[in-house]
Write a protein that holds these residues in place. Structure first.
Motif: not given
Length: 866
Positions: A193-204
């Motif tokens: 994944l290149g956009n880790l912070q966004e990926a975490m916000r989407t999941l949580l």
């Protein structure tokens, strides 16, 4: 986490000769503190044990009784049901040692009826399942009681789900689970994944979380298998099976190899080619793709795990999760199309901490050779593609409303707040919400007279429920967002099932025709009850099944890296094996025209007997190029009547016109960026948008529940499903033009098939580049592949092969140096090799063609598509 707990986990690692990494300890500590998060680490670094051991320690509890294990505590979501059994085996090792009182099980479409029945009575302590099976659990009347005991949800391979509707389905399910347990821990795992912070916000759901990056020293080797001579005037797939001797040599030199292709059609071709080249490998090499029967795939996976197989030719069916320690290396046939996909597949080799991973790219096109050096540079820079959640897909939300209505019912105001808590629906308006409620209550104004579309209605207490048991059964049978054309089983007469092919392929065959499937030459005997009955055949020319799938365009990340490599060549820096190999091609391109660079946009103008050609090289991927080419043709046609033929590939596009145009004067204006609303209007006007949107609507109709796909054993044919969805399309357009599913079809067309975001960015980038217009005397190495695409559309394989061979000979003679006579038979074989890609499978170098005309006062028409 207490020192005693940490020592317990360390002792378990030590018993296996391992030592915990720092990132694993950080995850253990976060879980002990009840925190959620995202773990990002390379494939094979130990992500599973980081989350799983932390869960076993953090959520340990005494069983309610000696006879009963604790209730459902951990839910482990995997994107593929094929991974459920493998994941369960991996979890069981630690479970037996650290929490022997816990029970574990898997639930997916492959779970036996007996096991499902037992799980319906009582779920295990840890359940490995898929998004679709989780949604089915949410549709149970006692869902809040059964799932309310959860303490942790783990979403494995989050990168695989985040950017599509299945990820949205997960977001909605997690929102429901959080409602029943406010302290629920959620952890995602990903390797690419290149956009880790966004990926975490989407999941949580925009909540606070812990981002753990597992930086484990691991050697990754990316190299290329280079041809003896890179042809200076290539076309899509011209290398193809000519690379077979080198591939055979590499497979022979390794104990265990995965040979990845981008399509199932190509996997069949390469498997057969390897067997013909080395017949003694029969039984030592195998084939693996999603259309093969589950039992066949299980046999292949066990053979890989045990080291019994020397090589497996496969597709994305082996991209994820499964742990094959014996695999030494990976070969990638054709372009990987993206850095993330390359890393994911590379991680299938050396799948353990400390072991090197190696991936070797096998180009099928001379220009693809550059991608090896580009991918290596992109990985070194840490450039990986980003993924983003789809925004407000109402078909998924409509399906979820019916699911929740089955699972105990809902109060609209409460569920609205819950749904808006997700990233996908954070901007959901009251009007859209009310439309969704009206749609599940009566199907909208045009379907209100039909009881089948009263799927959820409020009761006397204002709780929305499903009023009909028959509608409840229908909904449960069609939960999910995976949409594909109807498939037909392939089975031996009086023998075993082999797998499935798409119905449209078999529909074009008649008894006695032969086709290649599962590495076998088969003869069609008859078709009955959605089954193609076959027997073994020999010595007859086969067809190759075609499976419809989205063509994978070159990603922006990899395309940008390719252009940087071309800039190095433009400066005379040929410092990598790949650039050295393709140097003759690049030097001719530079001598006859120019090389594209990050700061320049190259346009080439050429006159041939066909007419006047414009070649433009934005390096933005095939889908963006199709949109750009159509847009440019439309903008020109706004000013004067013109007819264009269009060809595209991942590197650029061609416009062919019978009349001469002043392209140097036209290009600055026709490539000018405009505001978003105007760009949308122009793109839709430049294409046959109505028909393309109708095609998108077919999928939306299935997901939203408008079209019932049938009960098991009586699935409706793809023709029936298309007819049903087309009928809804026409009814809504005529009687309910404000239907939001029509709008969604248009939005998905723009976002997914035309990649409007990338198109907009490409226009902005092109506006900032210096336009370089060249007028070469003959087709350049970059232009030639685009010209071949038009030949393939206009001519049969045989006549196209002769034309291409003659042109190659003429161009080689003009380029100077030794000239070998072009072989039309070899050209014909390579055209045939690529033909399955042209029929819709995800591919490497296919093209697309459109006709465009303009008469004053009318919109340009469009006809034909590759």
């Amino acid at each position: 986490m207490s020192g005693t707990s940490m020592r317990r986990l360390d002792d378990w690692f030590a018993s296996r000769g391992w030592e915990a990494f720092d990132f694993q300890r950080r995850v253990w500590q976060a879980l002990a503190e009840g925190r959620s998060g995202l773990l990002h680490a390379t494939t094979g670094a130990g992500k599973t044990y980081a989350v799983w051991l932390g869960a076993l320690q953090a959520f340990a509890m005494a069983p309610a009784s000696k006879a009963k294990p604790p209730p459902l505590t951990v839910l482990w979501l995997t994107p593929m049901r094929a991974l459920a059994a493998d994941t369960l085996r991996a979890l069981q090792h630690a479970l037996d040692a650290l929490q022997p009182d816990w029970s574990a099980g898997a639930r997916s479409g492959d779970t036996s009826p007996a096991e499902r029945s037992a799980q319906d009575r009582r779920l295990p302590t840890v359940l490995v399942t898929t998004p679709e099976s989780l949604s089915l659990q949410l549709s149970r009347a006692d869902a809040s009681e059964v799932l309310g005991t959860l303490r942790l949800v783990v979403v494995d391979e989050w990168h695989e789900l985040m950017g599509n509707k299945r990820g949205v389905q997960v977001q909605l399910a997690l929102a429901r689970l959080r409602r029943w347990n406010a302290g629920l821990c959620i952890w995602g795992m990903s390797a690419t994944l290149g956009n880790l912070q966004e990926a975490m916000r989407t999941l949580l759901a925009r909540g606070e979380g812990v981002l753990v990056q597992g930086e484990v020293p691991k050697e990754l080797r990316i190299d290329s298998l280079l041809p003896g001579r890179a042809e200076r005037f290539p076309w899509g797939g011209h290398l193809g099976l000519t690379m077979l001797p080198q591939v055979v040599e590499e497979v022979a030199a390794s104990a265990s190899t995965l040979v990845f292709t981008n399509t199932r059609s190509q996997s069949e071709i390469w498997y057969q080619a390897l067997l013909e080249a080395r017949p003694e490998w029969a039984g030592q090499i195998a084939l693996h793709h999603g259309s093969l029967d589950r039992a066949v795939r299980d046999w292949v996976e066990l053979g890989l795990k045990s080291g019994a197989l020397k090589a497996v030719v496969c597709t994305s069916s082996l991209d994820l999760g499964v742990d094959f320690l014996p695999v030494e290396r990976v070969l990638q046939i054709g372009s990987p199309k993206g850095v993330a996909r390359l890393l994911q597949r590379a991680g299938r080799s050396g799948h353990a901490p400390g072991r090197p991973s190696r991936i070797t790219l096998v180009p099928t096109h001379s220009i693809e050779i550059v991608e090896g050096a580009a991918a290596r540079e992109a990985v070194a820079r840490g450039h990986i593609e980003e993924r983003r959640s789809p925004a407000q897909p109402l078909d998924v939300l409509v399906q979820h409303l019916v699911t929740v209505a089955l699972g105990g019912g809902f109060v609209p105001e409460d569920l609205y707040a819950e749904v808006r808590g997700t990233v996908a629906y954070a901007g959901l308006s009251r009007a859209s919400w009310q439309w969704c409620l009206d749609f599940v209550a009566q199907g909208g104004p045009s379907l209100s007279a039909y009881p089948d579309y009263r799927r959820a209605v409020p009761d006397a207490d204002g709780v929305w429920r499903v009023p009909d048991a028959r509608l409840a059964r229908r909904h449960r049978m069609n939960i999910g967002t995976i949409v594909s054309d109807a498939s037909m089983a392939v089975q031996y007469l009086r023998g075993a099932r082999i797998g499935s092919v798409e119905e449209s392929f078999v529909a074009r065959m008649k008894p006695g025709d032969c086709f290649l499937f599962g590495g076998r030459l088969l003869e069609l005997v008859r078709v009955h009850d959605m089954t193609a009955w076959v027997r073994r055949a020999s010595g007859r020319k086969p067809s190759v099944p075609r499976w419809n799938g989205g063509r994978m365009p070159l990603s922006s990340t990899l395309a940008d890296a390719v252009v940087r490599q071309l800039a190095l060549a433009d400066a005379g820096l040929y410092d990598t094996p790949e650039l050295q190999c393709v140097r003759p091609l690049l030097e001719i391109q530079q001598r006859w025209s120019a090389l594209p660079t990050p700061g320049t946009l190259l346009a080439e103008l050429l006159k041939t007997r066909e007419g006047w050609h414009l070649f433009l090289y934005p390096f933005a991927g095939r889908l963006v190029h199709l949109g750009l080419a159509s847009l440019v043709a439309w903008r020109v046609a706004q000013r004067q009547p013109r007819t264009f033929s269009i060809a595209v590939n991942d590197y650029g596009f061609e416009l062919l016109c019978a009349a001469e145009l002043d392209w140097p004067a036209l290009l600055p204006s026709v490539l000018a960026p405009v505001d978003e609303a105007q760009l949308l209007r122009e793109v839709l006007a430049s294409l046959n948008a109505s028909e393309l949107a109708r095609r998108r609507f077919r999928e939306i109709a299935r997901v939203s529940g408008l079209v019932f796909q049938g009960y098991p054993g009586e699935r409706r044919s793809s023709r029936q499903l298309q007819a049903s969805s087309s009928l809804f399309w026409e009814v809504f357009r005529k009687y309910d033009p404000a239907n939001r599913l029509l709008q969604q079809a248009e939005e998905e067309l723009l976002a997914q098939e035309l990649e409007i975001g990338r198109l907009r960015a490409a226009l902005a980038r092109m506006a900032s580049q210096r336009l370089v217009v060249q007028a070469p005397q003959r087709p350049t190495p970059f232009a030639f592949p685009l010209m071949v695409e038009l030949f393939r559309e206009k001519l049969s394989n045989e006549s196209a092969a002769e034309r291409i061979a003659r042109m190659v000979a003429q161009l080689e003679q003009a380029a100077g140096g030794p000239v070998e006579a072009a072989d039309p038979e070899r050209v014909r074989r390579t055209l045939a090799f690529e033909r399955p890609v042209e029929d819709g499978d995800a591919g490497t170098d296919g093209g697309a063609r459109r006709g465009a005309s303009r008469k004053r006062g009318k919109s340009p028409g469009r006809a034909g598509a590759a």
